[in-house]
Enzyme design. Structure first.
Site, PDB file in Angstrom:
ATOM      1  N   ASP A 179       4.993  39.390   7.532  1.00 45.74           N
ATOM      2  CA  ASP A 179       5.803  39.231   6.324  1.00 45.74           C
ATOM      3  C   ASP A 179       7.213  39.781   6.602  1.00 45.74           C
ATOM      4  OD1 ASP A 179       5.326  38.474   3.255  1.00 45.74           O
ATOM      5  OD2 ASP A 179       6.604  40.248   3.292  1.00 45.74           O
ATOM      6  N   TYR A 306      14.530  40.577  -0.917  1.00 44.61           N
ATOM      7  CA  TYR A 306      14.643  39.113  -1.005  1.00 44.61           C
ATOM      8  C   TYR A 306      16.091  38.709  -1.260  1.00 44.61           C
ATOM      9  CZ  TYR A 306       9.562  38.623  -1.091  1.00 44.61           C
ATOM     10  OH  TYR A 306       8.232  38.638  -0.756  1.00 44.61           O
ATOM     11  N   HIS A 357      -2.726  36.351   5.209  1.00 39.61           N
ATOM     12  CA  HIS A 357      -1.373  36.900   5.309  1.00 39.61           C
ATOM     13  C   HIS A 357      -1.375  38.398   5.593  1.00 39.61           C
ATOM     14  CE1 HIS A 357       2.922  36.931   4.538  1.00 39.61           C
ATOM     15  NE2 HIS A 357       2.773  37.875   3.629  1.00 39.61           N
TER      16      HIS A 357
END
Length: 379
Positions: A179, A306, A357
């Site tokens: 990630d 982000y 993930h």
């Protein structure tokens, strides 16, 4: 002068835990979804059940004890206090490794791989497999400090990690991540510090070329279809966090039910499960992670990564030795041919048949074997 490295232990005040329970008890619930699946988000009944357990049965102090059994520290780098676990192996020639989590993960993802990686002879490996582990909390996440200015993107974090390893007197090390941790680890690789020998990723990002698109295998078609599903139906959280991290955080910082649902939905969508996130992770494991976000009030500061770096994940090619493990429920599963254009010095490539993930969290044994196999090639 080197900045001080200070011992740290987790000790959340009881008043915060009491406040959490009071807020959970006073949750104003939305009305139920109009579908019988997760397509509108985490279902009301599932979130109610999770929050009821959080309020009445979950034991944060157990999680604290698990964390505090390992040496933890903070040190200031570039104006930010960085929190990290530092577990040295008893094996003399252990290889130092820095491991980086992502969102909505935390250092809790690595709890079940610490012992096998640092003490391999007690876990089916040999002394030659041993690692010294450095496991930091990303800036703005968990027990690390929260940036108060812009600019804390992937490259700046990568530079901080290089400084951290130097401060710990490691002249040679390897790096691992998934990630955002994959982004940070790749950024370390692009900086090419001479002390970093190799990297390993469990989320690799590479696009197919026009030529690739003309000759897709069945496996590649499935990978691209899954990625398209992510873009169309599963990436709303990312669009919000990359554009309006502050706005979404008011709800997440004020309501533990909101914070829980925001992350719980990802445990459903991104783990290798049979329909329920509890198929892949225990409720306690999920709430350990969720509780760290809640108790450190990290909704805004974690989401801001982000805003800083969402468009930086597709970077320039890397020449550093690199290993890639592709788990079957990962969001992005490039074909080796696509990956080789970005990761130009592949020393390890493996496609697994279990896991998603959150690789270290879901499949610790498989994850450990992948990391051992990758870095055995450069020891």
């Amino acid at each position: 002068m080197k900045q001080a490295i200070k011992p740290f232990s987790v000790a959340i005040p009881q008043t915060q835990l009491d406040d959490l329970k009071a807020r959970l008890a006073n949750t104003r619930w939305p009305n139920s979804e109009t579908v019988d699946d997760w397509s509108q988000g985490a279902p009301l009944s599932a979130v109610k059940s999770l929050c009821e357990y959080w309020q009445h049965s979950y034991d944060w102090r157990r999680c604290e004890r698990e964390l505090n059994q390992y040496p933890q520290f903070t040190t200031e780098i570039d104006g930010i206090d960085i929190h990290f676990l530092h577990i040295r192996s008893r094996h003399e020639n252990a290889l130092p490794m820095i491991m980086t989590h992502g969102w909505p993960g935390s250092i809790m993802e690595f709890m079940k791989v610490i012992e096998p990686l640092t003490d391999p002879t007690a876990h089916g490996g040999s002394a030659e497999d041993a690692f010294h582990l450095v496991i930091p909390s990303l800036p703005g996440y968990g027990f690390s400090g929260k940036p108060t200015t812009t600019g804390w993107g992937l490259e700046r974090i990568a530079k901080a990690w290089i400084i951290l390893m130097e401060r710990l007197n490691y002249s040679k090390f390897v790096a691992q991540g998934g990630d955002w941790g994959s982004g940070v680890t790749s950024a370390i690789g692009r900086l090419l510090p001479p002390e970093c020998l190799a990297i390993h990723l469990n989320m690799a990002i590479a696009r197919p070329s026009e030529e690739d698109m003309a000759s897709l295998t069945e496996r590649d078609q499935k990978a691209l279809a899954d990625f398209q599903h992510y873009l169309d139906s599963d990436s709303g959280y990312a669009m919000i966090q990359k554009s309006r991290p502050q706005s979404v955080a008011y709800g997440l910082a004020d309501s533990p039910a909101a914070q829980a649902a925001w992350i719980y939905e990802k445990f459903h969508g991104w783990t290798d499960n049979k329909g329920r996130p509890e198929d892949a992770l225990t409720v306690d494991q999920m709430l350990d992670d969720i509780s760290i976000y809640w108790l450190t009030n990290s909704a805004a500061s974690s989401a801001r990564l982000y805003w800083e770096s969402f468009n930086s994940m597709f970077g320039d090619p890397l020449t550093i030795p690199c290993g890639i493990s592709i788990f079957p429920k990962e969001l992005f599963r490039p074909a080796r041919k696509w990956a080789e254009r970005i990761y130009q010095n592949l020393i390890h490539w493996n496609e697994l048949d279990q896991g998603g993930h959150f690789a270290a969290f879901e499949q610790p044994e498989i994850f450990v074997n992948e990391v051992r196999s990758c870095f055995a090639k450069i020891r």
